[in-house]
Design a protein around this motif. Sequence first.
Motif, PDB file in Angstrom:
ATOM      1  N   GLY A   1      19.156  -1.536  -7.087  1.00  0.00           N
ATOM      2  CA  GLY A   1      18.266  -2.240  -6.130  1.00  0.00           C
ATOM      3  C   GLY A   1      18.314  -3.401  -4.696  1.00  0.00           C
ATOM      4  N   LEU A   2      17.714  -4.630  -5.226  1.00  0.00           N
ATOM      5  CA  LEU A   2      17.807  -5.745  -3.891  1.00  0.00           C
ATOM      6  C   LEU A   2      19.087  -6.608  -4.488  1.00  0.00           C
ATOM      7  N   VAL A   3      19.461  -6.646  -5.349  1.00  0.00           N
ATOM      8  CA  VAL A   3      20.331  -7.044  -5.371  1.00  0.00           C
ATOM      9  C   VAL A   3      22.101  -5.662  -5.229  1.00  0.00           C
TER      10      VAL A   3
ATOM     11  N   LEU B   1      14.960   7.406 -12.648  1.00  0.00           N
ATOM     12  CA  LEU B   1      15.425   8.345 -11.843  1.00  0.00           C
ATOM     13  C   LEU B   1      15.057   6.832 -10.589  1.00  0.00           C
ATOM     14  N   GLU B   2      15.772   6.854  -9.811  1.00  0.00           N
ATOM     15  CA  GLU B   2      15.897   5.862  -8.926  1.00  0.00           C
ATOM     16  C   GLU B   2      16.585   6.652  -7.565  1.00  0.00           C
ATOM     17  N   ARG B   3      15.871   6.409  -6.216  1.00  0.00           N
ATOM     18  CA  ARG B   3      15.598   7.245  -5.238  1.00  0.00           C
ATOM     19  C   ARG B   3      16.571   7.506  -4.274  1.00  0.00           C
TER      20      ARG B   3
ATOM     21  N   ARG C   1       3.518  -1.964  -3.649  1.00  0.00           N
ATOM     22  CA  ARG C   1       3.007  -0.581  -2.841  1.00  0.00           C
ATOM     23  C   ARG C   1       3.664   0.426  -3.845  1.00  0.00           C
ATOM     24  N   GLU C   2       4.861  -0.138  -4.144  1.00  0.00           N
ATOM     25  CA  GLU C   2       5.132   1.284  -4.171  1.00  0.00           C
ATOM     26  C   GLU C   2       4.192   2.432  -5.785  1.00  0.00           C
ATOM     27  N   ALA C   3       4.525   1.496  -6.516  1.00  0.00           N
ATOM     28  CA  ALA C   3       3.617   1.751  -7.890  1.00  0.00           C
ATOM     29  C   ALA C   3       1.703   1.497  -7.450  1.00  0.00           C
TER      30      ALA C   3
ATOM     31  N   ASP D   1      22.029 -13.830  -4.503  1.00  0.00           N
ATOM     32  CA  ASP D   1      23.081 -14.612  -4.502  1.00  0.00           C
ATOM     33  C   ASP D   1      23.239 -15.319  -6.231  1.00  0.00           C
ATOM     34  N   GLY D   2      22.455 -15.665  -6.697  1.00  0.00           N
ATOM     35  CA  GLY D   2      23.008 -16.218  -8.553  1.00  0.00           C
ATOM     36  C   GLY D   2      21.638 -15.811  -8.851  1.00  0.00           C
ATOM     37  N   LEU D   3      21.769 -16.571  -9.839  1.00  0.00           N
ATOM     38  CA  LEU D   3      20.344 -16.530 -10.899  1.00  0.00           C
ATOM     39  C   LEU D   3      20.954 -18.098 -12.221  1.00  0.00           C
TER      40      LEU D   3
ATOM     41  N   GLY E   1       9.261  -5.315 -13.032  1.00  0.00           N
ATOM     42  CA  GLY E   1       9.941  -6.022 -11.546  1.00  0.00           C
ATOM     43  C   GLY E   1       9.229  -7.080 -11.224  1.00  0.00           C
ATOM     44  N   ASN E   2       9.777  -7.471  -9.930  1.00  0.00           N
ATOM     45  CA  ASN E   2       9.464  -8.411  -9.647  1.00  0.00           C
ATOM     46  C   ASN E   2       8.283  -8.959  -8.457  1.00  0.00           C
ATOM     47  N   ALA E   3       6.744  -7.763  -9.641  1.00  0.00           N
ATOM     48  CA  ALA E   3       5.733  -8.148  -8.761  1.00  0.00           C
ATOM     49  C   ALA E   3       4.813  -8.901  -9.662  1.00  0.00           C
TER      50      ALA E   3
ATOM     51  N   GLU F   1      13.780  10.989  -6.286  1.00  0.00           N
ATOM     52  CA  GLU F   1      12.245   9.515  -5.722  1.00  0.00           C
ATOM     53  C   GLU F   1      10.682  10.444  -6.548  1.00  0.00           C
ATOM     54  N   VAL F   2      10.259   9.683  -7.328  1.00  0.00           N
ATOM     55  CA  VAL F   2       9.074   9.954  -7.695  1.00  0.00           C
ATOM     56  C   VAL F   2       7.682  10.223  -6.928  1.00  0.00           C
ATOM     57  N   GLU F   3       7.350  11.561  -6.644  1.00  0.00           N
ATOM     58  CA  GLU F   3       6.865  11.046  -5.551  1.00  0.00           C
ATOM     59  C   GLU F   3       5.244  11.298  -5.643  1.00  0.00           C
TER      60      GLU F   3
ATOM     61  N   VAL G   1      17.350  -4.643 -10.854  1.00  0.00           N
ATOM     62  CA  VAL G   1      17.327  -4.960 -11.978  1.00  0.00           C
ATOM     63  C   VAL G   1      16.568  -4.915 -13.351  1.00  0.00           C
ATOM     64  N   ALA G   2      15.752  -4.746 -12.860  1.00  0.00           N
ATOM     65  CA  ALA G   2      14.485  -4.710 -13.805  1.00  0.00           C
ATOM     66  C   ALA G   2      14.554  -3.391 -14.193  1.00  0.00           C
ATOM     67  N   GLY G   3      14.488  -1.948 -14.146  1.00  0.00           N
ATOM     68  CA  GLY G   3      14.351  -1.091 -14.042  1.00  0.00           C
ATOM     69  C   GLY G   3      15.875  -0.562 -15.668  1.00  0.00           C
TER      70      GLY G   3
ATOM     71  N   GLY H   1       7.344 -13.069 -12.243  1.00  0.00           N
ATOM     72  CA  GLY H   1       8.602 -14.218 -11.768  1.00  0.00           C
ATOM     73  C   GLY H   1       9.344 -13.164 -10.836  1.00  0.00           C
ATOM     74  N   VAL H   2       9.703 -13.601  -9.703  1.00  0.00           N
ATOM     75  CA  VAL H   2      10.686 -13.106  -8.877  1.00  0.00           C
ATOM     76  C   VAL H   2      11.991 -13.157  -9.212  1.00  0.00           C
ATOM     77  N   GLY H   3      12.217 -14.389 -10.022  1.00  0.00           N
ATOM     78  CA  GLY H   3      13.802 -14.066  -9.804  1.00  0.00           C
ATOM     79  C   GLY H   3      14.646 -13.253 -10.961  1.00  0.00           C
ATOM     80  N   VAL H   4      15.703 -13.417 -10.458  1.00  0.00           N
ATOM     81  CA  VAL H   4      16.183 -11.973 -11.283  1.00  0.00           C
ATOM     82  C   VAL H   4      16.542 -12.422 -12.676  1.00  0.00           C
ATOM     83  N   PRO H   5      16.410 -13.091 -12.908  1.00  0.00           N
ATOM     84  CA  PRO H   5      16.443 -13.366 -14.719  1.00  0.00           C
ATOM     85  C   PRO H   5      14.312 -12.727 -15.412  1.00  0.00           C
TER      86      PRO H   5
HETATM   87  C1  LIG Z   1      17.045 -11.871   0.217  1.00  0.00           C
HETATM   88  C2  LIG Z   1      16.731 -12.229  -1.343  1.00  0.00           C
HETATM   89  C3  LIG Z   1      17.320 -12.891  -1.783  1.00  0.00           C
HETATM   90  C4  LIG Z   1      16.961 -12.946  -3.763  1.00  0.00           C
HETATM   91  N1  LIG Z   1      17.867 -14.391  -4.032  1.00  0.00           N
HETATM   92  C5  LIG Z   1      17.835 -14.668  -5.365  1.00  0.00           C
HETATM   93  C6  LIG Z   1      18.707 -15.684  -5.971  1.00  0.00           C
HETATM   94  O1  LIG Z   1      19.326 -15.882  -5.173  1.00  0.00           O
HETATM   95  N2  LIG Z   1      18.336 -15.376  -7.595  1.00  0.00           N
HETATM   96  C7  LIG Z   1      17.626 -14.750  -8.021  1.00  0.00           C
HETATM   97  O2  LIG Z   1      17.599 -15.098  -9.249  1.00  0.00           O
HETATM   98  N3  LIG Z   1      16.602 -14.038  -7.075  1.00  0.00           N
HETATM   99  C8  LIG Z   1      16.451 -13.620  -6.428  1.00  0.00           C
HETATM  100  N4  LIG Z   1      16.203 -12.770  -5.410  1.00  0.00           N
HETATM  101  C9  LIG Z   1      14.930 -12.279  -6.223  1.00  0.00           C
HETATM  102  C10 LIG Z   1      15.782 -11.090  -7.145  1.00  0.00           C
HETATM  103  O3  LIG Z   1      17.201 -10.234  -6.453  1.00  0.00           O
HETATM  104  C11 LIG Z   1      14.264 -10.067  -6.666  1.00  0.00           C
HETATM  105  O4  LIG Z   1      13.325 -10.069  -7.600  1.00  0.00           O
HETATM  106  C12 LIG Z   1      14.769  -8.682  -7.910  1.00  0.00           C
HETATM  107  O5  LIG Z   1      16.420  -8.446  -7.275  1.00  0.00           O
HETATM  108  C13 LIG Z   1      14.009  -6.928  -8.155  1.00  0.00           C
HETATM  109  O6  LIG Z   1      14.617  -6.672  -8.557  1.00  0.00           O
HETATM  110  P1  LIG Z   1      13.422  -5.604  -9.572  1.00  0.00           P
HETATM  111  O7  LIG Z   1      14.353  -4.510  -9.995  1.00  0.00           O
HETATM  112  O8  LIG Z   1      12.637  -5.755  -9.349  1.00  0.00           O
HETATM  113  O9  LIG Z   1      12.997  -4.360  -7.889  1.00  0.00           O
HETATM  114  P2  LIG Z   1      14.146  -3.562  -6.986  1.00  0.00           P
HETATM  115  O10 LIG Z   1      15.258  -4.540  -6.928  1.00  0.00           O
HETATM  116  O11 LIG Z   1      13.681  -3.561  -5.594  1.00  0.00           O
HETATM  117  O12 LIG Z   1      14.396  -1.790  -7.191  1.00  0.00           O
HETATM  118  C14 LIG Z   1      12.694  -1.466  -7.218  1.00  0.00           C
HETATM  119  C15 LIG Z   1      13.650   0.165  -7.447  1.00  0.00           C
HETATM  120  O13 LIG Z   1      12.610   1.161  -7.360  1.00  0.00           O
HETATM  121  C16 LIG Z   1      13.408   2.262  -6.525  1.00  0.00           C
HETATM  122  N5  LIG Z   1      12.233   2.951  -5.918  1.00  0.00           N
HETATM  123  C17 LIG Z   1      10.800   2.300  -5.742  1.00  0.00           C
HETATM  124  N6  LIG Z   1      10.410   3.258  -5.509  1.00  0.00           N
HETATM  125  C18 LIG Z   1      11.266   4.515  -6.044  1.00  0.00           C
HETATM  126  C19 LIG Z   1      10.465   5.881  -6.337  1.00  0.00           C
HETATM  127  N7  LIG Z   1       8.613   5.970  -5.643  1.00  0.00           N
HETATM  128  N8  LIG Z   1      11.328   6.630  -7.145  1.00  0.00           N
HETATM  129  C20 LIG Z   1      12.345   6.047  -7.341  1.00  0.00           C
HETATM  130  N9  LIG Z   1      12.477   5.301  -7.294  1.00  0.00           N
HETATM  131  C21 LIG Z   1      12.055   3.901  -6.763  1.00  0.00           C
HETATM  132  C22 LIG Z   1      13.656   1.215  -5.330  1.00  0.00           C
HETATM  133  O14 LIG Z   1      14.635   1.903  -4.708  1.00  0.00           O
HETATM  134  C23 LIG Z   1      14.841   0.311  -5.606  1.00  0.00           C
HETATM  135  O15 LIG Z   1      15.645   0.587  -6.719  1.00  0.00           O
HETATM  136  C24 LIG Z   1      16.133 -12.943  -3.913  1.00  0.00           C
HETATM  137  C25 LIG Z   1      15.189 -10.987  -3.599  1.00  0.00           C
HETATM  138  C26 LIG Z   1      16.203 -11.699  -2.090  1.00  0.00           C
HETATM  139  C27 LIG Z   1      14.946 -10.020  -0.899  1.00  0.00           C
END
Ligand SMILES: Cc1cc2nc3c(=O)[nH]c(=O)nc-3n(C[C@H](O)[C@H](O)[C@H](O)COP(=O)(O)OP(=O)(O)OC[C@H]3O[C@@H](n4cnc5c(N)ncnc54)[C@H](O)[C@@H]3O)c2cc1C
Length: 464
Positions: A49-51, A41-43, A292-294, A73-75, A439-441, A258-260, A22-24, A444-448
Amino acid sequence: MHVSAAEEGVVSAPVVVVGGGVAGLAAAWRLRARGQDVVLLERSSRLGGLVESERLGGQTADAQGWVLEHGPDGLLASKPGMREVLERLGMQSELVTGGEGKRVAYVARSEREALRLDPIPTSLFRFERRAIVELLRSPLLSWSAKLRLFAEPFVRHSARADTVAHFVVRRFGRELAERVFEPMMRGVYGASIAELGLHETMPKLADLERRYGSVGVALLLAPRAPAGPGLVSFRGGMQTLVERLAAEVAPSVRLGVEVESIQPARPGAPTTLYTSEGPVAAREIVLACPAREARRLLAPLDPALGDELAGIRSTDVSVVSLGYARDDVMHALDGTGFVVDPALGRSLVACTWSSRKWSGRAPDDGVLLRCVVNRGESTPELVQTASEEVHRFLGITAKPRLVRARRRTGALPVYAPGHRERVAEARTRARRFGVELAGNAYDGVGVPDCLSSGIGAAERVRAA
Ligand SMILES: Cc1cc2nc3c(=O)[nH]c(=O)nc-3n(C[C@H](O)[C@H](O)[C@H](O)COP(=O)(O)OP(=O)(O)OC[C@H]3O[C@@H](n4cnc5c(N)ncnc54)[C@H](O)[C@@H]3O)c2cc1C
């Protein structure tokens, strides 16, 4: 695709977003809205991602199928900027705010050898006025712990970089920390309150202490809870949000790339990303992949930056979905689910009663449970762990009709004390290479939070 041949074998793209979570997606969406040429670019072979929602059956209007959530499951719609995002994406009509279950979540714990489910005093986490009354009525706390609450206004202020555990024990006593905060925060962050930074995960608590000298007094003075939805989802599950964003950015997306590695540029020259499909030269990069990938990509450019990113630990999360025939579930499931007191030492961290929490998640004759477990590697092991725990906590002995499991390695970053300073330093260092971190690192970890993080990174990218 806004990619043009630059020099032999190298394609160039003004801005490259790495990662299609969702961040990207939000970063690419914002960049396109600003008229920037962007490639995402998405690998993996899918976006989100996690959604990840899985829809099964229910293809006709009168037959409801299953909607499983393998990730969030919600935001929280009340988070800053979320309303605007949903409006801009035209998703208001897709929102669902709840199901037929009571809006109550529980803590599963043991008292005199018996397992019990006691309501979580959630108004405390929403900083509502009734929090104190709710705590005084809560069966989770002993009388001595309730009396201890009255001493809170007299506890001295501390400006140290606290963990949540240290802060709550200091102000309210150990029992509130262990019986309420620990299971609740572990359910959300997958980490102990002894590790989580107060300013990083509950800044409002620190703010109330600073402004009022007492959290309890501040809560008593708090305005009435604002009306309107808190936690929301979408009719077709959280994937609906990904699909809407994906539709907005479709021409920019390249899946399975994938970005290597990243090769730094000479001043003024584009940076080269070496990908599984060849080199791409970029003026600016938004790294929206896990920390960890960054770190893997950036440590060779700047070891100190690598160290900052290595300091953001993350935890594994396994989600198991179990679908039952309604007749096989005798438990009333009167609420949205429960988190498990870690003192029980169980493998179950949390169990969401998905078909009660949300409407449209299971057929009329079905019950859907979503379990977060911390034991098991393979799908059969995870399913067995979850089934055993569901038997123990809810008395369900029947075999589930439907099972799915996802193990996510390093999915949830741990926001330890000092996290904000670490992120600020990492961002300053990354910027020298034309890299923005999202991103979530980080924010904040929530989807918003992740959506805002992506949008923020896009806004910091220099205009062409
Ligand atoms: C089980 C679980 C339940 C959750 N429940 C909730 C909830 O109910 N409500 C809420 O708000 N949040 C919740 N969260 C948190 C939230 O879902 C995540 O923090 C958020 O979706 C992370 O989004 P992101 O884009 O930062 O990262 P990610 O979703 O991890 O996306 C990163 C993407 O980068 C790609 N990638 C990685 N390395 C490379 C590379 N070298 N080259 C190309 N692509 C690459 C990956 O394939 C991935 O698609 C939950 C998380 C989990 C795990």
